[in-house]
Design a protein around this motif. Sequence first.
Motif, PDB file in Angstrom:
ATOM      1  N   UNK A 149      10.746   1.356   8.344  1.00 15.54           N
ATOM      2  CA  UNK A 149       9.736   0.867   7.410  1.00 15.54           C
ATOM      3  C   UNK A 149       9.450   1.914   6.347  1.00 15.54           C
ATOM      4  N   UNK A 150       8.725   1.483   5.321  1.00 18.17           N
ATOM      5  CA  UNK A 150       8.369   2.397   4.228  1.00 18.17           C
ATOM      6  C   UNK A 150       6.894   2.252   3.895  1.00 18.17           C
ATOM      7  N   UNK A 151       6.212   3.389   3.751  1.00 19.69           N
ATOM      8  CA  UNK A 151       4.838   3.408   3.270  1.00 19.69           C
ATOM      9  C   UNK A 151       4.743   4.429   2.148  1.00 19.69           C
ATOM     10  N   UNK A 152       4.256   3.990   0.995  1.00 24.49           N
ATOM     11  CA  UNK A 152       4.117   4.911  -0.132  1.00 24.49           C
ATOM     12  C   UNK A 152       4.244   4.178  -1.457  1.00 24.49           C
ATOM     13  N   UNK A 153       4.428   4.961  -2.521  1.00 25.93           N
ATOM     14  CA  UNK A 153       4.491   4.399  -3.864  1.00 25.93           C
ATOM     15  C   UNK A 153       5.902   3.929  -4.208  1.00 25.93           C
ATOM     16  N   UNK A 154       5.930   2.956  -5.101  1.00 24.05           N
ATOM     17  CA  UNK A 154       7.192   2.485  -5.683  1.00 24.05           C
ATOM     18  C   UNK A 154       6.967   2.192  -7.154  1.00 24.05           C
ATOM     19  N   UNK A 196      -1.511   3.077   0.740  1.00 19.06           N
ATOM     20  CA  UNK A 196      -0.552   3.209   1.835  1.00 19.06           C
ATOM     21  C   UNK A 196       0.126   4.571   1.755  1.00 19.06           C
ATOM     22  N   UNK A 197       0.058   5.307   2.851  1.00 19.09           N
ATOM     23  CA  UNK A 197       0.634   6.652   2.907  1.00 19.09           C
ATOM     24  C   UNK A 197       1.508   6.788   4.146  1.00 19.09           C
ATOM     25  N   UNK A 198       2.521   7.658   4.087  1.00 13.45           N
ATOM     26  CA  UNK A 198       3.475   7.776   5.204  1.00 13.45           C
ATOM     27  C   UNK A 198       2.830   8.104   6.553  1.00 13.45           C
ATOM     28  N   UNK A 199       1.674   8.744   6.539  1.00 12.01           N
ATOM     29  CA  UNK A 199       1.037   9.145   7.804  1.00 12.01           C
ATOM     30  C   UNK A 199       0.299   8.000   8.480  1.00 12.01           C
ATOM     31  N   UNK A 200       0.166   6.856   7.813  1.00  7.89           N
ATOM     32  CA  UNK A 200      -0.617   5.748   8.363  1.00  7.89           C
ATOM     33  C   UNK A 200       0.110   5.064   9.514  1.00  7.89           C
TER      34      UNK A 200
END
Length: 223
Positions: A149-154, A196-200
């Motif tokens: 999965x991916x969490x962050x900006x695009x 949304x951040x990768x640590x979530x």
Amino acid sequence: MTDISRIDTPETVTKEDVIRYLEDNPEFFRRFPELLLQLKVNHEERGAVSLVEAQMSRLRSRVNDLEEEITQLMGIAAGNEQLFRAFSLAHQRLFAVESSSEIRHALDELAESLKLTVSLRLYSDSDAADLDKSRVDTIRAARFSGQRHYLGRLRRSEGDVFVKDAPELGSYAIVPVSQAKDFGFLTFASHDGGHFQPSMDTLFVEQLAEHLAVILSRWQGEA
């Protein structure tokens, strides 16, 4: 234990000696309580204050810090409860769906309750916007860092692959919908680039994606 009687002259007393003596003799100020008011220490706002006043000030500051921590924890707990209720209702809706339009309706309700964009895009479904596998693979190679999965900006050009009207430099939670085969991706998007951040934790999102995969697998088996 420090023996104060063996210190010959004031010149030989160091601050370490005083610290050790007070640590070894915790009853000292109980024996000489008047010193608590007589001794003064510097205070940033009030000038010189007694040891009692300084201690009370530190305690009040600590109490304020604890109250702020409790308030933050209560806010987190309330937020987690809201998420739990929203996702639980989405699962209830999905248990009764019989068409892709009903899936979209359940996800639209979830999106409204969370104030986010929620999108399900599949590799092959005439009722949904198809995914471009080559573009997906390019983004996965560049962004997912080997994760499922991916969490962050695009960038918007990347976000458009997964959601309609993707926000520019918004943040995303993108989770695969798969069971024996890859069906597509469930995506949550926010205009807030830091939402949304990768640590979530992704538990709720992944559980929802798994539920969708079960439904799609069942429909595929019945076709």
